[in-house]
Design an enzyme around this catalytic site. Structure first.
Site, mmCIF file in Angstrom:
data_model
loop_
_atom_site.group_PDB
_atom_site.id
_atom_site.type_symbol
_atom_site.label_atom_id
_atom_site.label_comp_id
_atom_site.label_asym_id
_atom_site.label_seq_id
_atom_site.Cartn_x
_atom_site.Cartn_y
_atom_site.Cartn_z
ATOM 1 N N ASP A 43 42.619 37.737 40.886
ATOM 2 C CA ASP A 43 41.648 36.953 41.645
ATOM 3 C C ASP A 43 40.388 36.767 40.793
ATOM 4 O O ASP A 43 39.855 35.657 40.657
ATOM 5 C CB ASP A 43 41.318 37.711 42.946
ATOM 6 C CG ASP A 43 40.644 36.826 43.976
ATOM 7 O OD1 ASP A 43 40.464 35.629 43.700
ATOM 8 O OD2 ASP A 43 40.286 37.344 45.053
ATOM 9 N N ASP B 282 38.859 45.338 32.152
ATOM 10 C CA ASP B 282 37.431 45.108 31.879
ATOM 11 C C ASP B 282 37.226 44.549 30.472
ATOM 12 O O ASP B 282 36.441 43.624 30.255
ATOM 13 C CB ASP B 282 36.595 46.378 32.117
ATOM 14 C CG ASP B 282 37.293 47.657 31.693
ATOM 15 O OD1 ASP B 282 38.509 47.620 31.464
ATOM 16 O OD2 ASP B 282 36.634 48.702 31.573
ATOM 17 N N ASP C 145 39.284 33.326 38.201
ATOM 18 C CA ASP C 145 38.036 32.576 38.402
ATOM 19 C C ASP C 145 37.239 32.549 37.102
ATOM 20 O O ASP C 145 36.588 31.549 36.779
ATOM 21 C CB ASP C 145 37.192 33.202 39.520
ATOM 22 C CG ASP C 145 37.486 32.561 40.876
ATOM 23 O OD1 ASP C 145 38.577 31.978 41.026
ATOM 24 O OD2 ASP C 145 36.636 32.640 41.780
ATOM 25 N N LYS D 296 44.804 48.565 34.467
ATOM 26 C CA LYS D 296 43.778 49.614 34.392
ATOM 27 C C LYS D 296 44.503 50.956 34.482
ATOM 28 O O LYS D 296 44.137 51.847 35.267
ATOM 29 C CB LYS D 296 42.774 49.421 35.548
ATOM 30 C CG LYS D 296 41.545 50.283 35.469
ATOM 31 C CD LYS D 296 40.547 49.834 34.425
ATOM 32 C CE LYS D 296 39.429 50.835 34.290
ATOM 33 N NZ LYS D 296 38.465 50.511 33.228
ATOM 34 N N TYR E 117 45.151 43.571 48.422
ATOM 35 C CA TYR E 117 45.168 42.518 49.430
ATOM 36 C C TYR E 117 46.336 42.696 50.401
ATOM 37 O O TYR E 117 46.717 41.767 51.100
ATOM 38 C CB TYR E 117 45.249 41.131 48.766
ATOM 39 C CG TYR E 117 44.013 40.755 47.966
ATOM 40 C CD1 TYR E 117 43.319 41.705 47.242
ATOM 41 C CD2 TYR E 117 43.540 39.459 47.937
ATOM 42 C CE1 TYR E 117 42.196 41.381 46.505
ATOM 43 C CE2 TYR E 117 42.414 39.116 47.203
ATOM 44 C CZ TYR E 117 41.747 40.089 46.490
ATOM 45 O OH TYR E 117 40.633 39.752 45.760
#
Ligand code: NAI
Length: 333
Positions: A228, A204, A232, A171, A124
């Protein structure tokens, strides 16, 4: 004690949930002077920018701001005001608690997690360019300084809220250099907090584990894009974006906002659920040093939603925003 808070109602349902939130916070009896400022698409016509200086200055002056959702054009148009605010005020830590509200039917009972998302770097950073027509590159920026301060923020929040474990989500098996650096910094910082358990998890697998058994996590910290998405997901664990509060914290300023968007499909109908912004307001009161008022608001929300008779329609109740606010104020002890 009296306070000044900058309030940015925002777009769509923003003004409706902002008015509702102010009404409930005012009902606690705290003396708050609300300084209303604006941001978003309408400001582009009036000021040539979606984030006028006077709005930014008011946040700086009052240090605390409560912000409604602001729409962002997709693909083209101005940059997200939310991203811009986080950058200009250096609000590097997004604080997203996800705690079960009794009465809201969800997959798991007793969820109690905190997600800390890095807010200023990663994908971002806004660094995108076309290499040649048909190929676009976006840069994912991870810095030692940015990693250090977000990991520090996670451990400090863990300590302040008496949490037992911090899990660093990454990751690094694929993004060996960038997330490798993030992990290296995390391991170093974790040594300063021997009383808090330190753990690492691949993003993941974390998503799957959170859906299957969220109780194995406590505080989770991660870079921007992972945060992000995962935050959620954790909002979904407690009933969705309509009830999920958040805070954007920096060293000098704090902006509290609901996680949901401007909900153009229901804007102006007076039926929006203000709970998310209201609980964000409760986080703000806590941060301002008013934990009792914050707790009274949380208890009123828990009571009204728990009874289930006077909730808004998105939660299966019969109430519009105004009726729900009345129920909350009546329930406040
Ligand atoms: P959205 O969150 O606005 O809406 C998704 C669905 O949830 C809609 O059906 C909506 O009616 C419902 N919903 C959302 N908040 C609700 C509430 N408080 N009460 C009852 N129902 C509610 O997401 P969407 O449609 O993807 O985004 C709309 C606009 O909001 C976009 O322009 C987007 O950029 C912006 N947005 C702004 C955010 C912010 O300012 N922090 C965050 C997310 C989106």
């Amino acid at each position: 004690m009296s306070y000044k808070v900058t309030i940015i109602p925002g777009d769509g349902i923003g003004p409706e949930v902002a008015d509702a939130t102010k009404a409930v916070i005012n009902a606690t009896g705290l003396e708050i002077e609300w300084i209303e400022k604006h941001a978003g698409a309408e400001m582009v016509n009036r000021h040539g920018t979606p984030l006028p200086d006077e709005t930014l200055d008011a946040i700086k002056e009052n240090r605390f701001a409560l912000k409604g959702p602001i729409g962002t054009p997709i693909g083209t148009g101005f940059r997200s005001v939310n991203v811009e605010l986080r950058k200009r005020l250096d609000l590097y830590a997004n604080f997203r608690p996800a705690k079960t509200i009794p009465g809201i039917k969800t997959r798991h009972e007793d969820v109690d997690l905190i997600v800390i998302r890095e807010n200023t770097e990663g994908l971002y950073s806004g660094l995108e360019h076309m290499v040649v027509p048909g190929i676009v590159e976006s840069q994912r920026v991870i810095t030692e300084k940015g990693s250090e301060r977000i990991i520090q923020a996670a451990f400090k929040i863990a300590r302040r809220y008496n949490r037992k474990k911090v899990t660093v989500v990454h990751k690094a098996n694929i993004l060996k250099m960038s997330d490798g650096l993030f992990l290296e910094v995390a391991r170093e910082v974790s040594r300063q907090y021997p009383q808090i358990e330190y753990d690492e998890a691949i993003v993941d697998a974390t998503a799957m584990k959170l859906v299957m058994d969220p109780s194995q996590f406590d505080v989770l910290v991660m870079e921007n894009l992972f945060g992000d998405i995962i935050s959620d997901l954790t909002s979904g664990l407690i009933g969705g974006l309509g009830v999920a509060p958040s805070a954007n914290l920096g060293d000098d300023y704090a902006v509290f906002e609901a996680v949901h968007g401007s909900a153009p499909d229901i804007a102006g109908k007076g039926v929006a659920n203000p709970t998310a912004l209201l609980l964000s307001g409760a986080l703000m009161l806590q941060q301002m040093g008013e934990p009792d008022a914050a707790e009274r608001i949380r208890k009123a929300v828990t009571k009204v939603i728990g009874e289930g008779k006077r909730t808004t329609m998105d939660l299966g109740g019969p109430c519009n925003t105004k009726e729900y606010v009345e129920a909350l104020i009546e329930a406040m002890e």
